[in-house]
Design a protein around this motif. Structure first.
Motif, mmCIF file in Angstrom:
data_model
loop_
_atom_site.group_PDB
_atom_site.id
_atom_site.type_symbol
_atom_site.label_atom_id
_atom_site.label_comp_id
_atom_site.label_asym_id
_atom_site.label_seq_id
_atom_site.Cartn_x
_atom_site.Cartn_y
_atom_site.Cartn_z
ATOM 1 N N LEU A 67 0.854 -1.188 0.000
ATOM 2 C CA LEU A 67 0.000 0.000 0.000
ATOM 3 C C LEU A 67 0.890 1.238 0.000
ATOM 4 C CD1 LEU A 67 -3.187 -0.003 0.731
ATOM 5 C CD2 LEU A 67 -2.380 1.066 2.836
ATOM 6 N N TRP A 68 0.747 2.096 -1.008
ATOM 7 C CA TRP A 68 1.514 3.356 -1.062
ATOM 8 C C TRP A 68 0.492 4.493 -1.008
ATOM 9 C CZ3 TRP A 68 6.897 3.128 -1.369
ATOM 10 C CH2 TRP A 68 7.444 1.882 -1.729
ATOM 11 N N ALA A 69 0.657 5.438 -0.081
ATOM 12 C CA ALA A 69 -0.273 6.581 0.013
ATOM 13 C C ALA A 69 0.569 7.851 -0.112
ATOM 14 C CB ALA A 69 -1.013 6.549 1.334
ATOM 15 N N VAL A 82 7.938 6.670 4.230
ATOM 16 C CA VAL A 82 7.986 6.236 5.632
ATOM 17 C C VAL A 82 6.971 5.107 5.779
ATOM 18 C CG1 VAL A 82 8.781 8.362 6.752
ATOM 19 C CG2 VAL A 82 6.364 8.127 6.169
ATOM 20 N N GLY A 83 7.303 4.146 6.612
ATOM 21 C CA GLY A 83 6.333 3.068 6.787
ATOM 22 C C GLY A 83 6.936 1.827 7.392
ATOM 23 N N SER A 84 6.156 0.755 7.331
ATOM 24 C CA SER A 84 6.549 -0.539 7.901
ATOM 25 C C SER A 84 5.528 -1.559 7.375
ATOM 26 C CB SER A 84 6.558 -0.434 9.433
ATOM 27 O OG SER A 84 7.086 -1.598 10.016
ATOM 28 N N HIS A 85 5.013 -2.430 8.215
ATOM 29 C CA HIS A 85 4.057 -3.445 7.753
ATOM 30 C C HIS A 85 2.899 -3.556 8.749
ATOM 31 C CE1 HIS A 85 5.347 -6.424 10.836
ATOM 32 N NE2 HIS A 85 6.479 -5.748 10.764
ATOM 33 N N ALA A 123 5.568 9.602 0.933
ATOM 34 C CA ALA A 123 4.585 8.501 0.917
ATOM 35 C C ALA A 123 4.622 7.691 2.201
ATOM 36 C CB ALA A 123 4.853 7.569 -0.264
ATOM 37 N N LEU A 124 3.465 7.213 2.569
ATOM 38 C CA LEU A 124 3.372 6.168 3.590
ATOM 39 C C LEU A 124 3.365 4.845 2.824
ATOM 40 C CD1 LEU A 124 0.843 5.794 6.487
ATOM 41 C CD2 LEU A 124 1.010 4.013 4.747
ATOM 42 N N VAL A 125 4.152 3.860 3.300
ATOM 43 C CA VAL A 125 4.067 2.527 2.693
ATOM 44 C C VAL A 125 3.795 1.490 3.780
ATOM 45 C CG1 VAL A 125 6.598 2.250 2.752
ATOM 46 C CG2 VAL A 125 5.227 0.777 1.244
ATOM 47 N N SER A 126 2.860 0.573 3.475
ATOM 48 C CA SER A 126 2.678 -0.580 4.353
ATOM 49 C C SER A 126 2.918 -1.822 3.500
ATOM 50 C CB SER A 126 1.283 -0.602 4.977
ATOM 51 O OG SER A 126 1.256 -1.610 5.975
ATOM 52 N N PHE A 127 4.002 -2.543 3.834
ATOM 53 C CA PHE A 127 4.442 -3.666 3.002
ATOM 54 C C PHE A 127 3.611 -4.930 3.244
ATOM 55 C CE2 PHE A 127 8.469 -1.161 3.053
ATOM 56 C CZ PHE A 127 8.629 -1.021 1.685
#
Lengths: 422, 422
Positions: A67-69, A82-85, A123-127
């Motif tokens: 998910l990329w926002a 920035v992000g994680s899972h 972007a926020l990323v949730s892998f």
């Protein structure tokens, strides 16, 4: 709270999201269970998409389901993410992964609310599928982005029940047929920052609320088989036995000794998965199968221990008249975090007067794979009593808020000083 | 072939049944898998009932599921039974248990066909659940007949998945609510004879085709739990670990050493069943559960080793900061075979000019429990290369036929000389 650009990380807003998110897959003893591909995984993705859209981010799901926002930038520059899972281990805790995703959400929210004009797209990323899962592919989303998993191997993947990975990926909005499009380069993604719980006791012992991560350990895994001779547990005299379990026990203790003999903090090893066959009380075990895992700060150390292990195991096997075989199933090199990002994180922490430690991570993270092709950095917040991958996993609200503020100010500093063109 | 009463054991007829019976639960490498309660168990029971009815025997299933097929006698005397068990270990061989049941079938067939008028009722018996099973109750059927298992303990029994034993017993035609009716005394059952494979190499080494068994070893089993601390396999430093698997490995090797230090042929011990939890490659094992088995020729030796094991294990557990617990789940005393039956078997073998050995059995058998309340005897046929409880289990046709003839003539001798009133 002190901040450097008049943009403040809101602990309250973060905490509201965190409590709501912790209800997804909530367990009775305070933990969560959100394995990749589950109903809870889907529910968590929907929650994040709605929360991102609510603050005006553009939500995209890539072909592996990451998910990329995105918050577009004012200049044509590479993205800073920035992000994680958001997935969890079975019977896991609320903080592992989710903490990084939700502090990233609040970081972007704070920047937006503060009217910050970002040069780079942020972007926020949730892998997808960071944790071990039935498809035997942990850090699946980040490894795909880094080009470390091939389309072929992904399409061939099935879980232990024979369910194709593609089925699970389609359900989360991806598509393995297009998976090569998920890959990114440093031109696409200029930097990645991940906030995570430490999952150990080092920060607690050092009495520091924050750590800047210097690198992430390598992980080497061997799939080991010991083949002896199954036979009757009564009529086979002790001298006539080739007991695979006893041989494996001796091999396990020799492995432990090899690790202890090094007297180092940047080396651990575990036999976490172990089975014997046929596994009946009155049959001498005919074979044993187990996974040997070695984690170390350098490739040299990791491979030296693996080689020493195999040598000792072969000698034990020979003496006991059993066969020993080991296949390498994972050989992931250690990765250093980017020096520029480490400096930015340390600079911001110092200016905010937040005491921090420097830690090398003995846990694997999505940041490992980002570090293989772009600038990557990590922050750790302390884990109470070092507990993780269990329902007791806990971190302090005050520590999280400090780390969140470091993230806000570090993103601003990175946005203003990183200037590679996309 | 030579016989003493003009009644001949038919090897061909036995072998036809044996081949058909070996198809029930057949495995790819020549073995069988017919665990208690399985579909294959049910199929084997049906086969035996049909085969017994076909030769005119009266089939009864007692409340623990034991199959009794009776040939009424001409006088009011106690029953003489021949038999063994039809269940197998996982990935077991064709001969263990099944050989005794099917040679018994042929023995009764031969007597019937030969027009023998038996004074005592003669019966074939196939006992329920002789082998270890998920309910942790081996020799379940014969122990129940001997009154060595209480109704309460049977009704409380569940397998490791929580399935009640009663469910499995109802499925095989028994009923635990009536289980006390399965108990027999020496008035009901005057003698029991079991033919079985040796499962060791002693007859092969002695180059004898037959053994008359003098006694059966005692068996002591402990259900052991080691509780450590599950934690992250990366972030938990070696010194902070309480790894249940490594503790169990050390305990297993200490057990092996205790046995080897005795330098005796009438003592063996095995850890054949072993599991760890949660059993994931990246989690330090939080607990281990396993079965420790000790077999010996005397109660004193068996208990001394069990006590030494627990002492050593407690010390290891203390040093490693884990908890050790052991529950005795079986404590079966050694049993001598009946002197009158031993004499009859030796006399018949001598008259038939079959060379035989005398052996003490290190395998447990249903005959052990029969010996606790009535006259019991056993014959062994050689196991090729001593292999048993594995798919390679094999015995020679010629040896089986010799033993079958001894059984026929021994039953006639017993029928004519035993005269206790029922």
């Amino acid at each position: 709270m002190k901040n450097l650009a008049n943009i403040s990380f809101s602990g309250e807003r973060f905490w509201t999201h965190f409590l709501a998110f912790s209800n997804i897959g909530a367990l009775s003893q305070g933990g969560v269970e959100r394995p990749f591909g589950s109903k809870e995984d889907l529910e968590a993705r929907l929650y994040l998409q709605n929360a991102c859209r609510a603050i005006g981010l553009e939500v995209q799901v890539d072909p592996i389901g990451n998910l990329w926002a995105v918050m577009p930038g004012t200049e044509k520059l590479s993205m800073i993410a920035v992000g994680s899972h958001h997935d969890s281990v079975p019977q896991g805790g609320r903080f592992d992964g989710a903490l990084g995703v939700l502090t990233s959400l609040e970081t972007l929210h704070a920047l937006k609310e503060g009217g910050y004009k970002n040069r780079h797209p942020l972007a926020l990323v949730s892998f997808t599928a960071e944790e071990p899962n039935p498809f035997n592919l942990s850090t699946m989303g980040s490894r795909t982005v880094a080009g470390r998993l091939t389309k072929d191997s992904l399409i061939r993947s099935r879980d232990w029940n024979g369910r194709p990975l593609q089925e699970a990926i389609l359900a989360v909005g991806g598509n393995l047929e297009l998976v090569e499009q998920a890959r990114k380069t440093s031109n696409d993604l200029g930097a990645f920052l991940e906030l995570h719980i430490e999952q150990g006791k080092r920060l607690e012992r050092a009495q520091k609320p924050l750590a800047v991560v210097t690198g992430i350990c390598g992980i080497h895994r061997l799939d080991v088989t010991v083949i002896g001779e199954a036979n009757h547990a009564g009529t086979t005299m002790l001298a006539d036995r080739h007991d695979a379990f006893l041989a494996a026990s001796e091999i396990a203790l020799a492995f432990e000794k090899s690790l202890l003999d090094e007297h180092r903090d940047d080396l651990v090893g575990t036999i976490g998965r172990f089975e014997i066959f046929p596994n009946a009380a009155n049959i001498i075990p005919g074979s044993a199968r187990f996974i040997v895992e070695i984690r170390a700060s350098t490739v040299e150390l990791m491979h030296r221990i693996a080689s020493l292990f195999q040598k000792k195991a072969q000698a034990i096997a020979k003496r006991r008249g059993v066969q020993f075989n080991a296949d390498v199933i994972l050989d992931q090199a250690p990765e250093e975090m980017d020096k520029f990002l480490i400096a930015a994180l340390e600079d911001v922490s110092t200016k905010l007067q937040i005491p921090y430690d420097r830690l090398f991570s003995m846990a694997g993270h999505d940041a490992t794979h980002m570090a293989s092709f772009t600038k990557a950095g990590m922050l750790f917040v302390p884990s109470i009593d070092g507990k993780s991958h269990c329902q007791d996993e806990e971190s302090r609200f005050e520590d999280i808020v400090l780390a969140g503020q470091v993230m806000v100010d570090a993103i601003i500093q990175m946005d203003q000083t990183l200037d590679n063109n996309s």
